[in-house]
Design an enzyme around this catalytic site. Structure first.
Site, PDB file in Angstrom:
ATOM      1  CB  SER A   1      -0.973  -0.052   1.178  1.00  0.00           C
ATOM      2  OG  SER A   1      -2.038   0.849   1.002  1.00  0.00           O
TER       3      SER A   1
ATOM      4  CG  HIS B   1      -5.729  -2.840   0.720  1.00  0.00           C
ATOM      5  ND1 HIS B   1      -5.181  -2.464  -0.485  1.00  0.00           N
ATOM      6  CD2 HIS B   1      -5.090  -2.085   1.659  1.00  0.00           C
ATOM      7  CE1 HIS B   1      -4.267  -1.523  -0.286  1.00  0.00           C
ATOM      8  NE2 HIS B   1      -4.192  -1.289   1.013  1.00  0.00           N
TER       9      HIS B   1
ATOM     10  CG  ASP C   1      -6.377  -4.160  -3.392  1.00  0.00           C
ATOM     11  OD1 ASP C   1      -6.507  -3.343  -2.475  1.00  0.00           O
ATOM     12  OD2 ASP C   1      -5.296  -4.699  -3.687  1.00  0.00           O
TER      13      ASP C   1
END
Length: 306
Positions: free
Chosen positions: A119, A286, A259
């Protein structure tokens, strides 16, 4: 599955503008002696500490890969600086690039290492890679946007697919500026349970990392902001797209079907990095490292050892 035990330590990180001595906490799994390349893992957030990424240490036992995780400055076990809340001149991408370089130097691995960024950590990893550090051998970008404006646009597209009553609750509390209310947070959780982690219940390590974020959100509030559906912090105009052609190492790009980092968020990495392989996890959001743990570790481990 029980988490393996690692070896913990600190390295000094000299930041003159911090006004105090700073330390970066790290944990290692396996033996990263010279000749054995380590995987350095960069957590997300910004400001969400390493705990939820502990499954990545699976590749130590499955593939013999030493793993190093660390908490970035301002969160987890590293030095906290709540007095710097809102100081956009302090909390910069460069601050965290310098911290990473400092860690690599202090641990003696700067000439031979791999990186996995998750991320925000993938954003940071790409910033590191476009600078072509001589010791970086392979790069993994996991569930990371290449452009923050696209991230926000996708978040609002996904929000528009939520049940009508949830959308109405979100809008009502945002309009009334009561987003700290429990009702609003419950509505946000409907979104997160679809697009952050689809496991029920959430893993304890994920809950712990988010709880630590709640205890000190200095970094997140300054760089990102308080909303899942907007970015008001210093990253609001961030984009790496125009620099991606500078990444010269083999790269693995990962995301999940559900996601927050939907395909349009990660596509610039796939199109613009010269040597890249893209793998999408069909049953994940995610956190595919939890949702499809075995498959994720196989993909990561095989890429690093190929």
């Amino acid at each position: 599955m029980a988490m393996p035990k690692g070896s913990e330590g600190f390295v000094d990180y000299h930041v003159p503008s911090a006004g105090k001595e700073c330390k970066t906490w790290y944990i290692t799994f396996g033996d990263y002696k010279p000749g054995t390349r380590a995987l350095v893992v960069l957590h997300g957030g910004p400001g969400v500490p390493h705990d939820y990424l502990l499954p990545i240490s699976d590749v130590t036992s499955s593939h013999g890969i030493p793993v190093i995780m660390y908490d970035q400055l301002g969160c987890g076990n590293s030095t906290h600086l709540p007095e710097k809340n809102g100081d956009g001149t302090f909390w910069t991408v460069q601050l965290f690039l310098d911290e990473l370089e400092n860690l690599l130097n202090k641990l003696g691995i700067k000439d031979d290492y791999d990186i996995l960024g998750f991320s925000w950590g993938g954003m940071l990893a790409s910033e590191h890679a476009v600078r072509r550090p001589k010791g970086l051998r392979k790069l993994i970008i996991s569930c990371s946007p290449a452009d923050m404006k696209m991230w926000v646009a996708v978040a609002n597209k996904l929000r528009a697919e939520l049940p009508a009553d949830v959308q109405a609750t979100l809008k009502k509390h945002e309009d009334e500026e009561t987003t700290a209310s429990e009702v609003y947070q419950t509505a946000v959780n409907v979104y997160l349970e679809k697009h952050l982690c689809r496991l029920k219940p959430w893993p304890d390590e994920l809950k712990l990392a988010l709880a630590k974020l709640g205890e000190d959100s200095t970094v997140a509030m300054t760089m990102s902001g308080e909303s899942e559906f907007g970015c008001t912090g210093t990253l609001k105009d961030w984009s790496i797209s125009e620099e991606l052609h500078k990444i010269v190492v083999p790269t693995l790009l990962l995301n999940g079907h559900y996601d927050q980092a939907q395909d349009e968020c990660v596509e610039p990495y796939a199109k613009l990095i010269p040597d890249v392989k893209w793998v999408k996890f069909a049953n994940s959001s995610h956190t595919p490292l939890w949702e499809e743990r075995e498959a994720y570790m196989t993909v990561v481990g095989d890429f690093l050892t190929s």
